[in-house]
Design a protein around this motif. Structure first.
Motif, mmCIF file in Angstrom:
data_model
loop_
_atom_site.group_PDB
_atom_site.id
_atom_site.type_symbol
_atom_site.label_atom_id
_atom_site.label_comp_id
_atom_site.label_asym_id
_atom_site.label_seq_id
_atom_site.Cartn_x
_atom_site.Cartn_y
_atom_site.Cartn_z
ATOM 1 N N GLY A 67 -1.820 4.749 5.872
ATOM 2 C CA GLY A 67 -0.435 4.352 5.619
ATOM 3 C C GLY A 67 -0.252 2.837 5.526
ATOM 4 O O GLY A 67 -0.992 2.069 6.131
ATOM 5 N N HIS A 68 0.756 2.449 4.727
ATOM 6 C CA HIS A 68 1.144 1.036 4.559
ATOM 7 C C HIS A 68 0.011 0.211 3.919
ATOM 8 O O HIS A 68 -0.876 0.787 3.301
ATOM 9 C CB HIS A 68 1.608 0.439 5.894
ATOM 10 C CG HIS A 68 2.606 1.313 6.611
ATOM 11 N ND1 HIS A 68 3.945 1.320 6.315
ATOM 12 C CD2 HIS A 68 2.443 2.248 7.591
ATOM 13 C CE1 HIS A 68 4.570 2.209 7.093
ATOM 14 N NE2 HIS A 68 3.674 2.798 7.863
ATOM 15 N N GLY A 69 0.046 -1.136 4.102
ATOM 16 C CA GLY A 69 -0.957 -2.000 3.487
ATOM 17 C C GLY A 69 -0.302 -3.196 2.821
ATOM 18 O O GLY A 69 0.884 -3.148 2.464
ATOM 19 N N VAL A 111 -1.227 -4.697 14.201
ATOM 20 C CA VAL A 111 -0.416 -4.262 13.061
ATOM 21 C C VAL A 111 -0.864 -2.880 12.587
ATOM 22 O O VAL A 111 -2.057 -2.623 12.418
ATOM 23 C CB VAL A 111 -0.512 -5.294 11.909
ATOM 24 C CG1 VAL A 111 0.404 -4.895 10.758
ATOM 25 C CG2 VAL A 111 -0.127 -6.677 12.417
ATOM 26 N N GLU A 112 0.137 -2.015 12.352
ATOM 27 C CA GLU A 112 -0.145 -0.614 12.014
ATOM 28 C C GLU A 112 -1.074 -0.450 10.809
ATOM 29 O O GLU A 112 -2.009 0.354 10.853
ATOM 30 C CB GLU A 112 1.170 0.137 11.752
ATOM 31 C CG GLU A 112 0.932 1.613 11.456
ATOM 32 C CD GLU A 112 2.144 2.349 10.929
ATOM 33 O OE1 GLU A 112 3.255 1.787 10.948
ATOM 34 O OE2 GLU A 112 1.973 3.498 10.497
ATOM 35 N N LYS A 113 -0.825 -1.216 9.732
ATOM 36 C CA LYS A 113 -1.622 -1.018 8.508
ATOM 37 C C LYS A 113 -3.124 -1.161 8.782
ATOM 38 O O LYS A 113 -3.937 -0.468 8.178
ATOM 39 C CB LYS A 113 -1.189 -2.003 7.415
ATOM 40 C CG LYS A 113 -1.419 -3.468 7.777
ATOM 41 C CD LYS A 113 -1.091 -4.407 6.615
ATOM 42 C CE LYS A 113 -1.398 -5.854 6.999
ATOM 43 N NZ LYS A 113 -1.151 -6.789 5.900
ATOM 44 N N ILE A 145 -2.539 8.861 7.677
ATOM 45 C CA ILE A 145 -2.772 8.270 9.011
ATOM 46 C C ILE A 145 -1.764 7.149 9.272
ATOM 47 O O ILE A 145 -1.675 6.192 8.487
ATOM 48 C CB ILE A 145 -4.212 7.693 9.109
ATOM 49 C CG1 ILE A 145 -5.262 8.754 8.768
ATOM 50 C CG2 ILE A 145 -4.464 7.089 10.491
ATOM 51 C CD1 ILE A 145 -5.367 9.891 9.741
ATOM 52 N N HIS A 146 -1.014 7.289 10.369
ATOM 53 C CA HIS A 146 0.002 6.295 10.740
ATOM 54 C C HIS A 146 -0.013 6.039 12.236
ATOM 55 O O HIS A 146 -0.671 6.732 13.006
ATOM 56 C CB HIS A 146 1.401 6.802 10.343
ATOM 57 C CG HIS A 146 1.707 6.683 8.889
ATOM 58 N ND1 HIS A 146 2.530 5.719 8.365
ATOM 59 C CD2 HIS A 146 1.276 7.428 7.837
ATOM 60 C CE1 HIS A 146 2.588 5.854 7.050
ATOM 61 N NE2 HIS A 146 1.839 6.889 6.697
ATOM 62 N N MET A 147 0.751 4.992 12.627
ATOM 63 C CA MET A 147 1.012 4.703 14.041
ATOM 64 C C MET A 147 2.520 4.730 14.231
ATOM 65 O O MET A 147 3.268 4.296 13.363
ATOM 66 C CB MET A 147 0.450 3.337 14.432
ATOM 67 C CG MET A 147 -1.073 3.222 14.401
ATOM 68 S SD MET A 147 -1.925 4.292 15.578
ATOM 69 C CE MET A 147 -1.306 3.675 17.143
ATOM 70 N N ASN A 148 2.963 5.228 15.397
ATOM 71 C CA ASN A 148 4.383 5.394 15.679
ATOM 72 C C ASN A 148 4.958 4.155 16.365
ATOM 73 O O ASN A 148 4.206 3.319 16.881
ATOM 74 C CB ASN A 148 4.561 6.618 16.584
ATOM 75 C CG ASN A 148 5.789 7.425 16.207
ATOM 76 O OD1 ASN A 148 6.719 6.886 15.624
ATOM 77 N ND2 ASN A 148 5.769 8.695 16.544
HETATM 78 ZN ZN LIG Z 1 3.683 4.232 9.391
#
Ligand SMILES: [Zn+2]
Length: 248
Positions: free
Chosen positions: A58-60, A73-75, A140-143
């Protein structure tokens, strides 16, 4: 020389035992190896319903996603877990497609992208899901949440294919069994707020691996060891799902 009856019987058994032993020795060279678990996916490749795993970090790029107070950072976490998972699946002979393998959003740099980067990025990820045959999709992500007390992995699933909730359930329960016994979260069907799960037609899940807003859980994701553990748990869940999903 005249042998007694009992001696003849003993000789008969000795000769028979030698003959059986010799036959077993000769046949052992032609015995097929007993298949172990690691090769069962390849052995059953023709009957498997799903041939490819799409891993969506996810993201980027310009879109970092959530971040921890300590600056994680989540990405970056998403991409690291995705790469570890990809490595394990490929080592097991499973075909993998990654939506991104570096730090960027997926939009055409030559297009009129101003103000539309995120929208174009999600559309590009959906196109990959839609155009890859016989695939399952793992995002795939982080909350993150305003109250830092919340923690724990949670899996969301697409409403469009019933296999999505099966895969989500395997991940949620394997996580509880191996990584977070205190985690009482349940899988949830995605609403329209999760664009990809709402629109994919193949089995699709989104794994929120943990809360970056929870300092203790965020600290775990600073370590390579915990990211490896999460990736291994996802690998076990996915291979279990693929083995169960056959056409026959
Ligand atoms: Zn996310």
């Amino acid at each position: 020389m005249k042998l007694g009856f009992s001696l003849k019987l003993v000789l008969f058994f000795i000769v028979s035992a030698l003959a059986v032993g010799a036959a077993a020795y000769l046949l052992s060279d032609f015995r097929l190896p007993f298949p172990d678990r690691s090769s069962s996916l390849e052995t059953n490749a023709d009957t498997l319903k799903y041939k490819t795993v799409i891993i969506d970090a996810g993201h980027g790029g310009e879109d970092g996603g959530a971040s921890s107070a300590a600056g994680l950072v989540e990405k970056d976490v998403n991409l690291e877990i995705s790469k570890l998972l990809c490595e394990m699946l490929r080592a097991d002979g499973i075909n993998v497609v990654m939506t991104r393998e570096d730090d960027r959003l997926l939009y055409d740099r030559n297009s009129d992208y101003q103000g539309r980067k995120k929208k174009l990025d999600l559309a590009a990820r959906l196109t990959i899901a839609d155009t890859t045959p016989d695939a399952i999709f793992i995002s795939i992500h982080m909350n993150s949440f305003t109250n830092p007390k919340y923690s724990g992995l949670q899996v969301w699933y697409s409403p469009n294919d019933p296999d999505s909730s099966t895969l989500a359930g395997l991940i949620q329960s394997n996580n509880k069994a191996t990584l977070q016994p205190e985690n009482t979260r349940k899988t949830k069907v995605a609403t329209s707020s999760i664009f990809l799960l709402e629109n994919t037609t193949c089995p699709a899940v989104l794994v929120e691996c943990g809360f970056l807003s929870n300092p203790a859980e965020a600290a775990l994701f600073e370590t390579d060891e915990y990211k490896q553990k999460v990736a291994s748990m996802l690998f076990d869940s996915i291979t279990e799902f693929l083995e169960k999903s056959t056409d026959v």
